[in-house]
Motif scaffolding. Structure first.
Motif, PDB file in Angstrom:
ATOM      1  N   GLU A 171     -14.079   8.748   5.672  1.00 22.11           N
ATOM      2  CA  GLU A 171     -12.702   8.386   5.320  1.00 22.11           C
ATOM      3  C   GLU A 171     -12.276   8.979   3.989  1.00 22.11           C
ATOM      4  N   ALA A 172     -13.208   9.177   3.085  1.00 20.58           N
ATOM      5  CA  ALA A 172     -12.883   9.752   1.775  1.00 20.58           C
ATOM      6  C   ALA A 172     -12.752  11.266   1.832  1.00 20.58           C
ATOM      7  N   ILE A 192     -21.957   1.832   6.545  1.00 25.34           N
ATOM      8  CA  ILE A 192     -20.848   1.682   5.600  1.00 25.34           C
ATOM      9  C   ILE A 192     -20.663   2.955   4.784  1.00 25.34           C
ATOM     10  N   VAL A 193     -21.750   3.473   4.228  1.00 24.27           N
ATOM     11  CA  VAL A 193     -21.640   4.665   3.382  1.00 24.27           C
ATOM     12  C   VAL A 193     -21.190   5.861   4.207  1.00 24.27           C
ATOM     13  N   GLN A 250     -19.368   5.858   7.016  1.00 25.80           N
ATOM     14  CA  GLN A 250     -17.960   5.704   7.362  1.00 25.80           C
ATOM     15  C   GLN A 250     -17.071   5.933   6.148  1.00 25.80           C
ATOM     16  N   ALA A 251     -17.503   5.402   4.997  1.00 23.73           N
ATOM     17  CA  ALA A 251     -16.701   5.588   3.778  1.00 23.73           C
ATOM     18  C   ALA A 251     -16.650   7.061   3.379  1.00 23.73           C
ATOM     19  N   ALA A 252     -17.751   7.804   3.561  1.00 26.37           N
ATOM     20  CA  ALA A 252     -17.766   9.224   3.217  1.00 26.37           C
ATOM     21  C   ALA A 252     -16.831  10.017   4.121  1.00 26.37           C
ATOM     22  N   THR A 281     -17.204  13.882  10.620  1.00 24.67           N
ATOM     23  CA  THR A 281     -17.921  13.023  11.567  1.00 24.67           C
ATOM     24  C   THR A 281     -19.040  13.785  12.273  1.00 24.67           C
TER      25      THR A 281
END
Length: 523
Positions: A408-409, A401-402, A404-406, A414
């Motif tokens: 997207e932010a 989660i962290v 993927q969120a990093a 990647t």
């Protein structure tokens, strides 16, 4: 009697002799164990009526009639002692089953006839009696005797023998050491049924009085190695030792070197295999991990599964571990070096993919990598501290989660998430936790060196690491054996990265006694 106390657990240092006056001994015991709510102490007076002898509880009373044979005083710590054993071996024989005829003293009668335990000894040193009580034994003082009985009655609160949670495997036994030194030594002796397997037992820690045992096979281990281990254990005096890790740090000659010079394990089969190779095993009470000396890079990369699986499988697994070690320490730094300073070594399509992934980012590559590395270390530490079920969930879900969120932010790319995740996975492939922790720490050094000097800095750190490892030794054994010469490469290549079939591993490593180097013979 003076009340000057030494450093050894508050035992009187003025006079360590046991008094013939049982009341004087009782007074000393009560003084030492004052305000101990878990101390159990009881006095019995053994009396004679006609031809019969019986005992009665006279705790708190010193009255003895002319018909009395004498008195005994029993003392132990509740919770550390098997109460039923004391009832059956001391109290019941004296109070109900007295068989001795008239004529000899109470001490002689109890020593020769009455006590019903094989593990009982006479002790004339008061301090040793007190230390025995603190370890879970029971002390029995007898009137008109300047000695006391010490009955082995330990029943310590320990875990059962369970499967190792830190050194799992697909094949092999499932038992592991626990916090009881006697259980740990028994698990080793169960595997090596040889009278030449020696156990030298002692205590360390002025206040904790932690028991430890040095185990070795007499004709296989070098005497010099055993003596070195003994000297290291007796080199310092410390208040308390609560785990084998504390003793390991005391025994290290150069504390500033990050790599461990001992191998630690919770698996009895690995410890037994080390003994058969001529190494020394140090077992500690209150610790589920034993220490093995000497240790080399080769032994720290090995697992017990290597010897239970087919040799091609074991060899492939070892190659993977060595590659994983390089990835764990060098991949983030290498990524920074080539993307910041040496883009020409990256294929065009991969370089284009990296550029597209970083198109919307505002942080430099070095900061990206550091953020993600610290984040993964934080998740790892949190997973360890949380309960096992919740910790596994936090580690996996939190990372996904962290991460993927990093992305997207727009904080990291990647590619960086892949690099950091691969580095973390590689560090978990190293079987020894203390060894793997050093690689996780050194990766930050490679990151900084690559950030300032590119590939030159990266290669410089790698060379310094090899130079450092080449200068290390564990109890006189080169840390990089059998890569180094000096006799350690002679037979060590049989069991190095390529693990030969068992029938081809004929000789023990060079640290074993040269008279017993051959381990395999054809009948």
């Amino acid at each position: 009697m003076g009340k000057d106390r030494d450093a050894e657990g508050g035992i009187y240092s003025a006079d360590s002799r046991i008094d013939k006056d049982i009341d004087a001994n009782i007074s000393r015991v009560k003084s030492l164990f004052a305000d101990w709510g878990d101390i159990v102490e009881r006095r019995f007076t053994v009396r004679r009526t006609g031809m019969d002898v019986y005992a009665e509880d006279t705790t708190g009373s010193a009255d003895e009639t002319s018909a009395s044979v004498g008195a005994i005083y029993v003392v132990y710590i509740d919770g550390l002692c098997d109460n039923g054993l004391i009832e059956d071996t001391i109290i019941k024989p004296v109070t109900w089953e007295w068989r001795h005829e008239h004529g000899s003293s109470l001490w002689e009668a109890m020593d020769s006839f009455e006590t019903q335990s094989a593990d009982i000894k006479a002790e004339n040193d008061f301090k040793n009696v007190m230390f025995s009580i603190l370890k879970g034994d029971t002390a029995v003082f007898v009137s008109d005797a300047d000695q006391a009985f010490v009955v082995s009655s330990k029943k310590l609160p320990v875990r059962g023998v369970e499967e190792s949670s830190t050194e799992g495997g697909m094949r092999g036994p499932r038992d592991s050491f626990n916090e009881s030194i006697r259980t740990s030594t028994a698990l080793i002796r169960r595997r090596i049924k040889d009278t030449r397997l020696k156990l030298i037992q002692n205590t360390i820690g002025v206040r904790s009085r932690t028991e430890y045992g040095i185990m070795y096979i007499e004709d296989i281990a070098e005497k010099k190695l055993v003596e070195q281990v003994k000297e290291r254990m007796n080199e310092y005096e410390i208040d308390a030792i609560f785990d084998s890790g504390m003793a390991e740090h005391l025994m290290e000659k150069k504390w500033y070197r990050p790599f461990p010079v001992f191998q630690s394990t919770t698996r009895p089969d690995k410890a037994a295999a080390a003994l058969a190779d001529g190494r020394v095993v140090i077992v500690f009470d209150n610790s589920p991990e034993v220490l093995i000396a000497p240790a080399t890079i080769n032994t720290l990369f090995q697992t017990a599964d290597d010897y239970y699986n087919r040799w091609p499988v074991a060899t492939f697994a070892r190659i993977i571990r060595y590659i994983a070690a390089f990835i764990a320490v060098g991949l983030p730094g290498f990524y920074i070096a080539v993307t910041c300073y040496h883009r020409e070594v990256i294929p065009d399509k991969l370089l284009y993919a990296i550029a597209v992934a970083r198109n919307q980012l505002s942080f430099p590559i070095v900061l990206e990598v550091l953020i993600m590395e610290l984040l993964f270390e934080l998740l790892r530490e949190a997973g360890i501290r949380l309960p096992s079920q919740l910790g596994n969930t936090i580690g996996v879900v939190g990372g996904l989660i962290v991460g993927q969120a990093a992305v997207e932010a727009g904080i990291v790319s990647t590619i960086v998430v892949i690099v950091v995740a691969l580095t973390a996975i590689a560090s978990f492939a190293i079987p020894n936790e203390a060894f793997a922790s050093v690689f996780r720490l050194l990766k930050f050094l490679t990151i900084l060196a690559a950030a300032f000097f590119g590939l030159y800095g990266f290669l410089l750190v790698m060379l310094l690491l090899i130079y450092h490892l080449a200068g290390l030794n564990s109890f006189g054994v080169p840390y990089m054996a059998p890569v180094v010469t000096c006799g350690y490469a002679e037979d060590g290549m049989e069991d190095f990265v390529i693990r030969k079939p068992i029938k081809k591993i004929i000789f023990r490593p060079a640290w074993a006694n040269h008279r017993e180097r051959r381990r395999l013979r054809k009948k």
